[in-house]
Motif scaffolding. Structure first.
Motif, PDB file in Angstrom:
ATOM      1  N   PRO A 156       8.641   3.040  44.988  1.00 38.75           N
ATOM      2  CA  PRO A 156       7.856   1.964  45.613  1.00 38.75           C
ATOM      3  C   PRO A 156       8.691   0.740  45.959  1.00 38.75           C
ATOM      4  O   PRO A 156       8.449   0.090  46.985  1.00 38.75           O
ATOM      5  N   LEU A 157       9.679   0.416  45.124  1.00 35.25           N
ATOM      6  CA  LEU A 157      10.536  -0.725  45.419  1.00 35.25           C
ATOM      7  C   LEU A 157      11.380  -0.462  46.656  1.00 35.25           C
ATOM      8  O   LEU A 157      11.656  -1.373  47.444  1.00 35.25           O
ATOM      9  N   ASN A 158      11.804   0.787  46.832  1.00 34.62           N
ATOM     10  CA  ASN A 158      12.553   1.147  48.029  1.00 34.62           C
ATOM     11  C   ASN A 158      11.688   0.968  49.274  1.00 34.62           C
ATOM     12  O   ASN A 158      12.136   0.420  50.288  1.00 34.62           O
ATOM     13  N   GLY A 211      30.927   5.375  42.231  1.00 38.07           N
ATOM     14  CA  GLY A 211      30.843   4.073  42.872  1.00 38.07           C
ATOM     15  C   GLY A 211      30.137   3.040  42.014  1.00 38.07           C
ATOM     16  O   GLY A 211      29.345   3.358  41.128  1.00 38.07           O
ATOM     17  N   TRP A 212      30.448   1.800  42.253  1.00 38.17           N
ATOM     18  CA  TRP A 212      29.837   0.689  41.545  1.00 38.17           C
ATOM     19  C   TRP A 212      29.789  -0.491  42.499  1.00 38.17           C
ATOM     20  O   TRP A 212      30.744  -0.730  43.215  1.00 38.17           O
ATOM     21  N   PRO A 213      28.688  -1.207  42.587  1.00 39.72           N
ATOM     22  CA  PRO A 213      27.500  -1.072  41.763  1.00 39.72           C
ATOM     23  C   PRO A 213      26.671   0.146  42.134  1.00 39.72           C
ATOM     24  O   PRO A 213      26.900   0.754  43.177  1.00 39.72           O
ATOM     25  N   PRO A 214      25.698   0.500  41.270  1.00 36.81           N
ATOM     26  CA  PRO A 214      24.847   1.657  41.577  1.00 36.81           C
ATOM     27  C   PRO A 214      24.087   1.428  42.881  1.00 36.81           C
ATOM     28  O   PRO A 214      23.736   0.294  43.207  1.00 36.81           O
ATOM     29  N   PRO A 215      23.840   2.488  43.651  1.00 36.61           N
ATOM     30  CA  PRO A 215      23.129   2.326  44.924  1.00 36.61           C
ATOM     31  C   PRO A 215      21.707   1.839  44.699  1.00 36.61           C
ATOM     32  O   PRO A 215      20.932   2.455  43.976  1.00 36.61           O
ATOM     33  N   ALA A 216      21.363   0.715  45.331  1.00 32.92           N
ATOM     34  CA  ALA A 216      20.055   0.105  45.108  1.00 32.92           C
ATOM     35  C   ALA A 216      18.970   0.718  45.981  1.00 32.92           C
ATOM     36  O   ALA A 216      17.781   0.525  45.714  1.00 32.92           O
ATOM     37  N   LEU A 217      19.340   1.421  47.038  1.00 33.97           N
ATOM     38  CA  LEU A 217      18.353   1.989  47.958  1.00 33.97           C
ATOM     39  C   LEU A 217      18.413   3.509  47.944  1.00 33.97           C
ATOM     40  O   LEU A 217      18.305   4.160  48.979  1.00 33.97           O
ATOM     41  N   ASP A 218      18.600   4.069  46.758  1.00 33.49           N
ATOM     42  CA  ASP A 218      18.645   5.523  46.588  1.00 33.49           C
ATOM     43  C   ASP A 218      17.796   5.891  45.375  1.00 33.49           C
ATOM     44  O   ASP A 218      18.322   6.241  44.322  1.00 33.49           O
ATOM     45  N   PRO A 219      16.460   5.798  45.491  1.00 31.73           N
ATOM     46  CA  PRO A 219      15.599   6.008  44.321  1.00 31.73           C
ATOM     47  C   PRO A 219      15.701   7.416  43.774  1.00 31.73           C
ATOM     48  O   PRO A 219      15.827   8.384  44.526  1.00 31.73           O
ATOM     49  N   PRO A 236      19.027   0.358  39.093  1.00 30.23           N
ATOM     50  CA  PRO A 236      18.593   0.396  40.493  1.00 30.23           C
ATOM     51  C   PRO A 236      17.912   1.681  40.921  1.00 30.23           C
ATOM     52  O   PRO A 236      16.949   1.641  41.680  1.00 30.23           O
ATOM     53  N   ARG A 237      18.372   2.828  40.447  1.00 26.51           N
ATOM     54  CA  ARG A 237      17.807   4.091  40.925  1.00 26.51           C
ATOM     55  C   ARG A 237      16.536   4.486  40.182  1.00 26.51           C
ATOM     56  O   ARG A 237      15.865   5.446  40.581  1.00 26.51           O
ATOM     57  N   LEU A 238      16.186   3.738  39.125  1.00 29.82           N
ATOM     58  CA  LEU A 238      15.010   4.111  38.328  1.00 29.82           C
ATOM     59  C   LEU A 238      13.930   3.042  38.303  1.00 29.82           C
ATOM     60  O   LEU A 238      12.768   3.346  38.026  1.00 29.82           O
TER      61      LEU A 238
END
Length: 320
Positions: free
Chosen positions: A29-31, A14-22, A161-163
């Motif tokens: 912390p951002l999540n 999938g794209w864009p990368p999931p922003a709420l899947d740390p 996003p995940r990092l």
């Protein structure tokens, strides 16, 4: 047995990368902050809707008791000051470690945004560049890595996003972004600041290896190219003047304008994530990259025959 991460086009679902899947301690912390702000937004919206309903439909006696100057001081001044101050302190406590300077002995990678690709340099303990790669960042899983972000032309922004969150890359300035992947895998990234031209086609992948596999990859990447100098494609590469823009360690090619091609055959994508990397896509990219990624800085080579394109792409594909 060595276990490599799967190719980017197979592992990035999938794209864009999931922003709420740390996937690491610097994204978590951002999540938490995101969900906290969303909860606060919902609470404030509920209070405003209830207040509006009371103002419109409540009996006059209720409106008189609930209104007045006192309500303005409490709900209009004191409440926002307290809530926003608490959110600011909480947010700073969550994010203060995300851009700390590199610590002694910490792995450092210098990422330079260019129109419209990523130059990636791996630094030794003294801060000197050991070798270069392009459009990929390789890291060992379970270890923090300090990314030194720079730009050679306009403002870019690296977002993994995940990092971690996005951080701008500003000409003349070096910013630090810390990342860590808890598990091996491939993590999508993107330029998140409009930088003109094919900005939307400026992607990057972070590949996290098991620690032993990372050391194997690093040793292989630090070595010079191993393709035969008598390869037919090497003659095409030299004759077309590719070495004026690209470097291949161990050969006479020493150009600095474009990506280092020493181990280009081992990369997962071409053109900063536009195509999967194989001999066929290499030939298409060399023949007319402008038809694939309009506006990029590599010229088309219509003068090369079909056989020459097959030869030079086979040569580059062998550089692993």
């Amino acid at each position: 047995m060595q276990t490599e991460a799967p190719p980017a086009h197979e592992s990035l679902k999938g794209w864009p990368p999931p922003a709420l899947d740390p996937a690491g301690p610097f994204a978590a912390p951002l999540n938490s902050l995101t969900w906290g702000l969303l909860a606060m937004t919902a609470a404030v919206l509920t209070i405003v809707v209830v207040a509006l309903a009371l103002a419109l439909f409540a009996p006059r006696a209720w409106r008189k008791r609930l209104g007045g100057e006192r309500l303005v001081w409490i709900a209009g001044i004191a409440f926002p000051v307290v809530v926003l101050s608490a959110l600011l302190i909480w947010g700073l406590s969550l994010t203060h470690r995300l851009s700390e300077p590199p610590r002694p002995g910490e792995l450092r990678v210098r990422v330079t945004g260019e129109m419209w690709w990523w130059r990636v340099g791996y630094l030794d303990a003294a801060g000197r560049e050991a070798f270069q790669d392009a459009n990929e960042i390789h890291i060992p899983a379970g270890r923090p890595v300090a990314l030194e972000l720079e730009s050679t032309d306009v403002i870019h922004s690296l977002w993994i996003p995940r990092l971690n969150g996005k951080l701008d890359m500003i000409p003349g300035r070096r910013n630090i972004l810390r990342i860590q992947a808890d598990q091996p895998g491939a993590y999508g990234a993107q330029c998140a600041e409009f930088c003109g031209g094919p900005h939307a086609l400026m992607a990057l992948v972070v590949v996290a290896h098991a620690p032993a596999d990372y050391e194997t990859w690093k040793a292989r990447q630090a070595a010079p190219a191993v393709a035969s100098p008598a390869h037919a494609g090497k003659a095409v590469f030299d004759r077309a003047g590719c070495g004026a823009c690209h470097a291949i360690r161990g050969t006479d090619a020493n150009g600095l304008a474009g990506p280092d091609l020493t181990h280009v055959g081992s990369r997962r994508t071409l053109g900063a994530g536009v195509l999967p990397n194989n001999q066929g896509t290499l030939a298409g990219w060399i023949g007319d990259s402008q038809a694939i990624k309009p506006g990029n800085r590599m010229p088309a080579y219509p003068v090369l025959s079909g056989q020459e394109l097959r030869d030079v792409s086979a040569y580059l594909e062998s550089l692993k």
